[in-house]
Structure formats: C-alpha cells, structure tokens
Design an enzyme around this catalytic site. Sequence first.
Site, PDB file in Angstrom:
ATOM      1  N   ALA A 133      15.533   6.965 -32.140  1.00  0.00           N
ATOM      2  CA  ALA A 133      14.921   8.244 -32.470  1.00  0.00           C
ATOM      3  C   ALA A 133      15.841   8.972 -33.443  1.00  0.00           C
ATOM      4  O   ALA A 133      16.973   9.312 -33.091  1.00  0.00           O
ATOM      5  CB  ALA A 133      14.706   9.071 -31.215  1.00  0.00           C
ATOM      6  N   GLY A 153      20.380   9.834 -29.872  1.00  0.00           N
ATOM      7  CA  GLY A 153      21.714  10.369 -30.111  1.00  0.00           C
ATOM      8  C   GLY A 153      22.205  11.291 -29.017  1.00  0.00           C
ATOM      9  O   GLY A 153      23.124  12.087 -29.233  1.00  0.00           O
ATOM     10  N   CYS A 177      13.617  23.249 -29.501  1.00  0.00           N
ATOM     11  CA  CYS A 177      13.379  23.014 -30.920  1.00  0.00           C
ATOM     12  C   CYS A 177      12.356  23.947 -31.539  1.00  0.00           C
ATOM     13  O   CYS A 177      12.434  24.259 -32.731  1.00  0.00           O
ATOM     14  CB  CYS A 177      12.978  21.561 -31.141  1.00  0.00           C
ATOM     15  SG  CYS A 177      11.457  21.050 -30.283  1.00  0.00           S
ATOM     16  N   CYS A 216      10.108  17.382 -22.029  1.00  0.00           N
ATOM     17  CA  CYS A 216       9.997  16.631 -23.274  1.00  0.00           C
ATOM     18  C   CYS A 216      10.693  15.280 -23.171  1.00  0.00           C
ATOM     19  O   CYS A 216      10.165  14.255 -23.629  1.00  0.00           O
ATOM     20  CB  CYS A 216      10.587  17.446 -24.427  1.00  0.00           C
ATOM     21  SG  CYS A 216      10.458  16.635 -26.038  1.00  0.00           S
TER      22      CYS A 216
END
Length: 339
Positions: free
Chosen positions: A6, A116, A186, A92
């Site tokens: 991702a 990450g 986000c 999420c």
Amino acid sequence: MKVLIALSGGVDSSMSAKILLDAGFSVIGCYMMLHDKPNYHEKNIANVQKVGDFLGIKTQILNLKEQFKHDVYDLFVSSYAKGITPNPCAHCNRLIKFGALWEFAKKNGCQKIATGHYARIENGLLKAAVDKSKDQSYFLSNIEPAVLSHIIFPLGDKLKKDIKANAAKFPQIAELATQKESSEICFVENSYTEILARHFNTQMRGVVRDSAGRAIGEHDGYMNYTIGKRKGFRVHGAHEPHFVTAINPENNEISVGLKKELEKTSFETLNFNNFTNETSFKCFVKIRYKSEPVPCVVRQNGRGGVFVELLRPASAIASGQLACFYDEQARVLASGFIA
C-alpha cells in the site's frame, strides 16, 4: 513471492517498498483513494508514480471511496451524533487497508500484503514496533485475525530516524522525508467538528450538569465535547478545573466533574477481536493510542464482548474508543471497542 504494498505517497510506504524489493520479493504498489478531501490525492498519486518508476514496480490506483464512506466516514459522523467518540483508523484498518485491499491483492495474484505501518508480527501475534514513538499496533489491533499471517510490516524493527536517513540517499524518495506528515485521520483537515458541521447543527446551547444531575452551567452543543475534555463549557462559580464525564445527546446535555470523577476501575467492550484461544487472561490494556498500559483482568461477558477489571484506575474511558490488550512482551492478545 508476490507482495502488494500500500503506497500513500509518503516516505514510510515508499521505503517499505524498497526494503521488500531488496529482500527479493516481487512487488506491486497500490494507492487507495478513500475520500474527496480537496487537493489531497493529486500530489500523493504523483509521488507514488514517481517512486514506482524509480523502483521499477507497477503501481495501481484503487478507488474505494464508496466503501470508505459507508464503513468509516458515515460511522464517524453517526457516532458523534450518538455522543460516542469513534476510532475511524481502527475501522479503516480492518475493513479497508487489510480488508478490501487484501481482497484486491489476492485478485492480483499476491500472497502477501504490506504497508508502511510501524508494527511487528511475532509468533503469529501483532506486536508493538521497535520505535515506540511511532508504534501503530494499537490502531492495527482491530484487524481480522485470519489476515495477520498474510501481512508484512517492513518497518516494524526499524527506527523512523533511520528510515528518513536512508531515504535521503535516493533523490526520488528523499523529498518525501521532508514533507509534512499526514493527519492521523486522513479526511479531517483541522478539527472533527468541521466535518460534523457539514451534517448537523453543532452549535446548540445546552445545560451542563454535575454528577448529581444539578444544572451548573452551559455549553455550546454536545458534539463539541468528548469524555475528558476540560475546556469550551461554562461552570458557574467553579474554583477547580472541571472535565466532561458523560454526554447525553438526547437532551443536548453534558455532565462534568473534578478530575477524580473521570477515573474508573472497570468497563466492557462491544466486541472481542481475539488473536489467541484464551477467553480470560491477565494483561495490560491501552484505552487510547497515547495512554499508558494499565494492568487488568479480561473475561468474556457472554454478549460478544469482554468485561475488563482494571487493577489500577484509568481516566477518561470513552465509549467508541478501542481497548487494546497487550502481554508483557508488547504483543497484542485482543482488542474491543469500549461500550
């Protein structure tokens, strides 16, 4: 082995992709479009494509906006309307990043998925990262246990400062190490109340009550407050700081009290996301991302969740937040959303 990484357009996921390549994995990258925040995706996608070209890997864009809105954004908004403090990142991670993205990875012939995140996997269990200041195991503790064996966290045993130093060696990644870190949530630019104001009238003057139910002040609308908040309301004649101890959305009221009144010695969860076969155990619980682990005893409550007995009081336990249960080696045993 083929791995889907991702890619966010940031230094952590970019360096994770390079680490996987250097380790001999076959790597493809994927950028997830999750929301419509203005001017958010364009720069990130450009960064992802630049890194993909540098590393020589294929990159794809996956539009998950509709699912994200249903599973994460709408839940975020409706939770605050109910007087609950949600944890959108935990939802999420389970449903999108290690749910929908994992399904996409399998369709692309991948055996593993990587991100990450700063976390580790040890003996089949999620574990806190070596870099404690960046550890994200708390937010990951809601993921589906069956998916854990298919995940790689390349940064779990590394320090952020070393990742940034190594990124500086590669011009195509170096500039990513100096850009502003992304927001924890986000789709929130400044404040969660700005999001809520798009859907509700958040400015509704209401009554502040004490623990005995007496009216002692006023507030500006219950959605502006979370458990433990100290400011933004008025208490008549108060000589000591007061904190929000309860939220009553039906009557647009909040209850407040002295700091001691925030402390509790037990709580229950709505669910039990169990990474082991144990149904009752002693462990340590974090009730918020930045809270100190508290020793506790966990027992299933027969209603799909667990009863948690704290062995020392914890403050500002909020419904909707995630409780993450760790063992002495900082491995995640289970999690559950606080009732």
